[in-house]
Design a protein around this motif. Structure first.
Motif, mmCIF file in Angstrom:
data_model
loop_
_atom_site.group_PDB
_atom_site.id
_atom_site.type_symbol
_atom_site.label_atom_id
_atom_site.label_comp_id
_atom_site.label_asym_id
_atom_site.label_seq_id
_atom_site.Cartn_x
_atom_site.Cartn_y
_atom_site.Cartn_z
ATOM 1 N N THR A 24 0.820 -1.213 0.000
ATOM 2 C CA THR A 24 0.000 0.000 0.000
ATOM 3 C C THR A 24 0.858 1.269 0.000
ATOM 4 O OG1 THR A 24 -0.185 -0.254 2.419
ATOM 5 C CG2 THR A 24 -2.015 -1.057 1.091
ATOM 6 N N TRP A 78 -9.275 0.360 1.594
ATOM 7 C CA TRP A 78 -8.689 -0.946 1.267
ATOM 8 C C TRP A 78 -9.562 -2.100 1.750
ATOM 9 C CZ3 TRP A 78 -4.601 -0.657 -1.825
ATOM 10 C CH2 TRP A 78 -3.759 0.462 -1.754
ATOM 11 N N THR A 106 -9.047 -6.579 2.187
ATOM 12 C CA THR A 106 -8.445 -7.869 1.844
ATOM 13 C C THR A 106 -9.581 -8.872 1.785
ATOM 14 O OG1 THR A 106 -8.014 -8.425 4.165
ATOM 15 C CG2 THR A 106 -6.214 -7.400 2.938
ATOM 16 N N ILE A 150 -5.025 -3.194 -6.939
ATOM 17 C CA ILE A 150 -4.518 -2.242 -5.945
ATOM 18 C C ILE A 150 -5.098 -0.849 -6.223
ATOM 19 C CG2 ILE A 150 -2.394 -1.160 -5.063
ATOM 20 C CD1 ILE A 150 -2.122 -4.029 -4.419
ATOM 21 N N LEU A 191 -6.741 -5.626 -2.137
ATOM 22 C CA LEU A 191 -5.424 -6.217 -1.902
ATOM 23 C C LEU A 191 -5.399 -7.726 -2.125
ATOM 24 C CD1 LEU A 191 -4.470 -4.082 1.185
ATOM 25 C CD2 LEU A 191 -3.152 -4.225 -0.933
#
Lengths: 328, 331
Positions: free
Chosen positions: A75, B72, B74, B117, B122
């Motif tokens: 990131t 973000w 996951t 991304i 992710l």
């Protein structure tokens, strides 16, 4: 060019500190790296300069340390993670081998994971089987990782700076018996490219490929035999084991016609086998006038008793005996 | 917050009509995508394996409806729902499943590694619990940079027993990282019931051990998921992590090779009465947000979009064989 003499540990400290001054995205985390200064004192003074936000003491959680480094790297951060003993990487090996190493390829090249996992390796401290291993071959067997292990303070500083600037996960293996050894480094800034070996001693009779703390040991034996006018040994330190600078090895063996690999790691499945295969697979094969010899640790866990421990891995005596045999 | 079981008609929602349509479409797209993939696998038309999200759509869509593109996530091995909810392109997802050059991973990742991304995704993950430390690291970047972002870490009731859960949640809580740990309890880790794998009924009680809030919710109620995650998002930005356990169910097997021997038809049918898609439709109809015809039209469009994705994927080139060796290392 003016030079100073510093220890291997100080070289690593300087590399991290200089890079952290240069790039604000770099941070450093690990167990007891703050006020304590790390189990081997490598990071003494860093928390005072950079503060506890960028020098982060972690819980004892190796999977979270390595995995959080991977997530932070993916990131946009550039983490340096210290694992207190390389033996403990096994607790976080999934995060290193299945996550960090593979992310770029699995994602079709659309990610990068610029992180360094630093960890001390090797025996000689009386810490026995779970604190003394040399497992570099494990990491070399995982495509996507780079594996670096320096043998001098000069190499440690220059290579670590390059590792931190590299856009891939780099396993940076530090030789714990070398931490207190001193060597010259320039006052000026410098880096050493990854994936490039170095001829540590020129010679004509035998090429010895070695890394880590075995390099000074091999050099000592080479000097002794040179003084005795027995032979002139060429010593190659690949410095980066993966990806390997094959050419420097091949060129040297073509010149000398004999090859020996010396590493501390246990012999069976050790990276010496890979290097022997690189030589045998190349045009250097046709220049060999003796079998390729490997000298490694015996296939045992590292024992506690000092004499047992010393003899579990190559010693100057064993290296010399092998050289004499090979040159007969 | 009122508890919602089964019918959804009474729930209030301040969400705009456009937002509701987007959420409903994403659930429909997920359902249609997964049913198409199941069909492909049943006919042997694609290789490898896959893990389908049918029945769990409200959890991914309700949670991610709170996120911006630059927040973000996951994901997991059962990741298509999170991926569609995060706004990734259906064509490129389907192309990846067919191993094509135009797929998200250029055919190198397949079902378990789709990521983007640039859209805050992710990656799905082939390792149970593998994404939990990575989400934690993403939250560390957010915190170190002082960004106004959050991370949602999806994982299942299987992963909550992995060491990575313990290590990561503890670390995030000690460091007050802006991450929502969202456990999708679909009741089974492959064939092993959550009730056999742990000695607790409510997995969210584990939050207490880390000094963070924990909440168990109905994961098949898209509004309950949405509202819980909305609150959690504000909380984690100021205070550090939050654990949500969304109770849900997968109607299909763990993977394509599952014969469903570990559960009964009655149990599966019982959960089908709590299907999140009809529940949202009833809400949208009863509150006259959309007409039945409009909703039918959305369902038709969702199926058509998936057919188009299949066409796109089928017409895409295979990877260049030379590409086998690229992308191992970054420059």
């Amino acid at each position: 060019m003016s030079q100073r003499e510093i220890t291997y540990a100080k070289a690593i400290n300087e590399a991290m500190s200089e890079e952290m001054r240069r790039d604000k995205e770099i941070f450093f985390m690990g167990e007891d790296i703050g006020i304590y200064g790390g189990a081997f004192g490598v990071s003494v003074g860093m928390i005072e300069e950079f503060g506890e936000t960028r020098v982060r003491d972690t819980p004892i959680s190796e999977a979270a340390i390595i995995g959080a480094a991977a997530g932070a790297a993916a990131t946009g951060s550039r983490p340096i993670a210290e694992i207190q003993f390389s033996d403990f990487i096994s607790i976080g090996i999934d995060q290193l081998g299945n996550q960090a190493a593979k992310m770029r390829y699995m994602f079709g090249g659309r990610a990068q994971v610029p992180m360094v996992v630093r960890a001390p390796i090797g025996s000689g401290t009386g810490a026995a089987a779970q604190h003394s291993q040399s497992q570099e071959a494990w990491y070399c067997h995982i495509p996507g990782l780079k594996v670096v292990t320096p043998s001098t303070p000069y190499d440690a500083k220059g290579l670590l700076k390059s590792a931190i600037r590299d856009n891939n996960p780099v396993v940076f293996l530090e030789q714990k018996l070398l931490y207190r050894k001193k060597g010259l480094v320039p006052d000026e800034e410098y880096t050493i490219p990854l994936c490039k070996g170095e001829i540590k001693r020129e010679g004509t009779d035998l090429s010895i490929i070695s890394w880590g703390r075995m390099v000074p040991m091999v050099l000592e034996v080479a000097e002794k035999l040179a003084k005795e006018k027995k032979c002139e040994i060429e010593v190659i330190d690949p410095r980066t084991l993966m990806p390997l600078d094959k050419q420097i090895i091949i060129d040297s063996v073509k010149k000398t016609g004999k090859a020996m690999i010396v590493h501390e790691a246990v012999l069976t499945g050790g990276y010496g086998g890979e290097i022997a295969a690189v030589i045998a697979d190349s045009e250097a094969f046709f220049h060999l006038d003796a079998p390729i010899r490997r000298v490694g640790g015996f296939d045992v866990p590292i024992p506690y008793n000092p004499e047992l421990e010393r003899n579990a891995v190559p010693t100057p005596e064993r290296i010399e005996a092998n050289i004499r045999e090979l040159l007969q | 917050m009122e508890k919602n079981t089964g019918k959804n008609g009474k729930r209030k929602s301040n969400l705009s009509k456009e937002k509701l349509q987007d959420m409903y479409m994403k659930m429909l797209h997920t359902r249609a995508f997964e049913e198409k993939v199941a069909y492909f696998f049943s006919r042997g038309m694609v290789h490898g394996t896959t893990h389908l999200y049918v029945g769990e759509e409200a959890t991914a869509v309700g949670a991610i409806a709170n996120l911006r593109a630059d927040d973000w996530i996951t994901s997991t091995h059962r990741g298509h729902g999170h991926t569609i909810a995060k706004g990734l392109d259906l064509n490129r997802m389907m192309a990846e499943l067919l191993g094509k050059e135009t797929g998200y991973c250029k055919g190198k990742g397949g079902s378990m590694h789709i990521s983007d991304i640039t859209l805050g995704h992710l990656g799905a993950n082939g390792i149970v619990g593998g994404g939990i430390p990575i989400a934690t690291g993403a939250a560390l970047t957010v915190k170190l940079r002082g960004e106004d972002k959050v991370v949602i870490c999806f994982f299942g009731d299987g992963a909550i027993n992995e060491g990575t859960f313990h290590e990561s949640v503890n670390m995030a809580s000690a460091w007050k990282l802006p991450v929502i740990y969202l456990c999708e309890n679909n009741q089974y880790g492959m064939s092993t019931s959550q009730k056999k794998a742990t000695n607790i009924d409510d997995l969210s009680v584990r939050a207490q051990a880390y000094g963070i809030p924990g909440k168990r919710i109905d994961g098949n109620d898209i509004f309950e998921v949405y509202e819980t995650v909305r609150e959690a998002k504000e909380y984690v930005k100021k205070n550090g992590p939050y654990l949500i356990v969304a109770e849900t169910y997968r109607y299909l097997g763990h993977s394509k090779s599952d014969a469903n021997r570990y559960r009964t038809k009655e149990e599966i049918n019982e959960w089908k009465t709590k299907d999140p898609i009809p529940r949202m439709r009833i809400y949208l109809e009863e509150n006259k947000i959309f007409t039945p015809e409009e909703l039918d039209g959305m369902e038709t469009k969702a199926k058509q979009d998936i057919e188009n994705a299949v066409e796109y994927a089928k017409n895409s080139p295979d990877p260049d064989p030379a590409d086998l060796l690229t992308d191992v290392y970054a420059d």
